[in-house]
Design an enzyme around this catalytic site. Sequence first.
Site, PDB file in Angstrom:
ATOM      1  CB  SER A  86      84.626  75.301  38.686  1.00 18.02           C
ATOM      2  OG  SER A  86      83.951  76.351  38.031  1.00 18.02           O
ATOM      3  CB  THR A 204      85.679  80.245  41.618  1.00 15.95           C
ATOM      4  OG1 THR A 204      86.257  79.262  42.454  1.00 15.95           O
ATOM      5  CG2 THR A 204      84.984  81.277  42.474  1.00 15.95           C
ATOM      6  CB  THR A 222      83.905  78.095  44.267  1.00 16.48           C
ATOM      7  OG1 THR A 222      84.768  77.201  43.560  1.00 16.48           O
ATOM      8  CG2 THR A 222      84.246  78.015  45.743  1.00 16.48           C
ATOM      9  NE  ARG A 232      90.874  74.369  49.417  1.00 14.67           N
ATOM     10  CZ  ARG A 232      90.520  75.175  48.421  1.00 14.67           C
ATOM     11  NH1 ARG A 232      89.263  75.222  48.019  1.00 14.67           N
ATOM     12  NH2 ARG A 232      91.414  75.933  47.831  1.00 14.67           N
ATOM     13  N   GLY A 234      88.067  77.172  50.887  1.00 17.07           N
ATOM     14  CA  GLY A 234      88.898  78.023  50.037  1.00 17.07           C
ATOM     15  C   GLY A 234      88.703  79.492  50.373  1.00 17.07           C
ATOM     16  CB  THR A 255      88.628  82.668  40.070  1.00 13.73           C
ATOM     17  OG1 THR A 255      89.348  83.255  38.978  1.00 13.73           O
ATOM     18  CG2 THR A 255      87.245  83.284  40.146  1.00 13.73           C
ATOM     19  N   GLY A 256      90.920  80.996  41.372  1.00 10.02           N
ATOM     20  CA  GLY A 256      92.228  80.358  41.249  1.00 10.02           C
ATOM     21  C   GLY A 256      92.639  79.773  42.582  1.00 10.02           C
TER      22      GLY A 256
HETATM   23  N1  ASP Z   1      89.393  79.838  44.564  1.00 19.39           N
HETATM   24  C1  ASP Z   1      88.680  78.588  44.616  1.00 19.39           C
HETATM   25  C2  ASP Z   1      89.139  77.816  45.793  1.00 19.39           C
HETATM   26  O1  ASP Z   1      90.308  77.790  46.079  1.00 19.39           O
HETATM   27  C3  ASP Z   1      88.828  77.747  43.428  1.00 19.39           C
HETATM   28  C4  ASP Z   1      88.959  78.442  42.119  1.00 19.39           C
HETATM   29  O2  ASP Z   1      88.713  79.610  41.977  1.00 19.39           O
HETATM   30  O3  ASP Z   1      89.350  77.799  41.143  1.00 19.39           O
HETATM   31  O4  ASP Z   1      88.323  77.142  46.384  1.00 19.39           O
END
Ligand code: ASP
Length: 356
Positions: A86, A204, A222, A232, A234, A255-256
Amino acid sequence: MSTLDRRSFLRLTGASLAAGALPGALSAHSPSFAAAAAEDAIAISSGNGLQAVAIARRLVVEQNMRPVSAAVQGVAVVEADPNDLSVGYGGLPNELGVVQLDSGCMDGPTHNAGSVASIEDIKHPAQVAELVMDRTDHVNLVGPGARQFALDHGFPVENLLTDHARKIWLKWRAKRSDDDRLWPLGDTEPADPALADEPRPWGTIHCSVLAPNRDLGCCTTTSGLAFKIPGRIGDSPLIGCGLYCDNEVGSAGATGRGEAAILSGGSWLVVERMRAGDTPTEACLAALQRVAVQAKRSARWQPALWDGKRPNFGLTFYAVRKDGLYGAATMRGGGSFAVADAKGARKEKCAVAFPD
Ligand code: ASP
């Protein structure tokens, strides 16, 4: 104020304050926290950052490094780790099989920040983000411009796609269909469940650091959402979304599901909640509650993101306050975060906004 007269606006604001929504959010009021001692230096991160927090804390304590640089150095181990799918080298690629990285960092004392988004071929994007912060008066560089900036500063071109990540991408590619979850046109339920793609892995690392002198800094880095549409971006390189710090209050990151952290201004919100008096854990939970309200509202056009009771996606906020209190909260399920303080580096459980 055109459609809302001032009185209605104040009434609405009062109602939302009564409902617990961010008292004092817009004031520049700076709370005074009890003084922290040198041994209160703290680094926190997402669960994949056990090594990163140990490194970051050691750097601020033993080398007097500024916290933002310590965070950047801490996450470098994860950026270089081929087994973390990730972040950085070994991260899962976009839908064309190209690894595109996002990174941001923020320095508390100068209230300055830098970021790179959608950068290719550079293993340590957080270090490039730090250079954007230090060597330019810009905040965000994107794509080829960010890559060129890195090359100009001596970063080598490296192939970031490992065999392992490539195999996972090939497997995903073989299953592509019209029902791809990135293209939610109305009803997102696939006609044939067998054709549905598996949930895309996110991942991330965020790291926030409080130095012995109580300066703050943070960094998020990330490879973003796996198999994303090329280009894209994030939340991780977006200041206020995937990271934010205010040297008088605290530091936070996410994160997420990045889109949710962007649409809520999540990390900014966490810091503002702390300014208004929340503990870090309370602030993270409050931000998740806000995200949930927004997810429910958007469920009409993105039903896959709302399961009827709660958001159907993962999101975690991490926060450390100026006085050394820290915490993290996650949307659902469970999970842990990493912390390093005078007692050493360890994992602790995240609070959960919507337990199973
Ligand atoms: N927040 C990150 C993104 O949307 C990905 C992640 O944290 O899993 O790029």
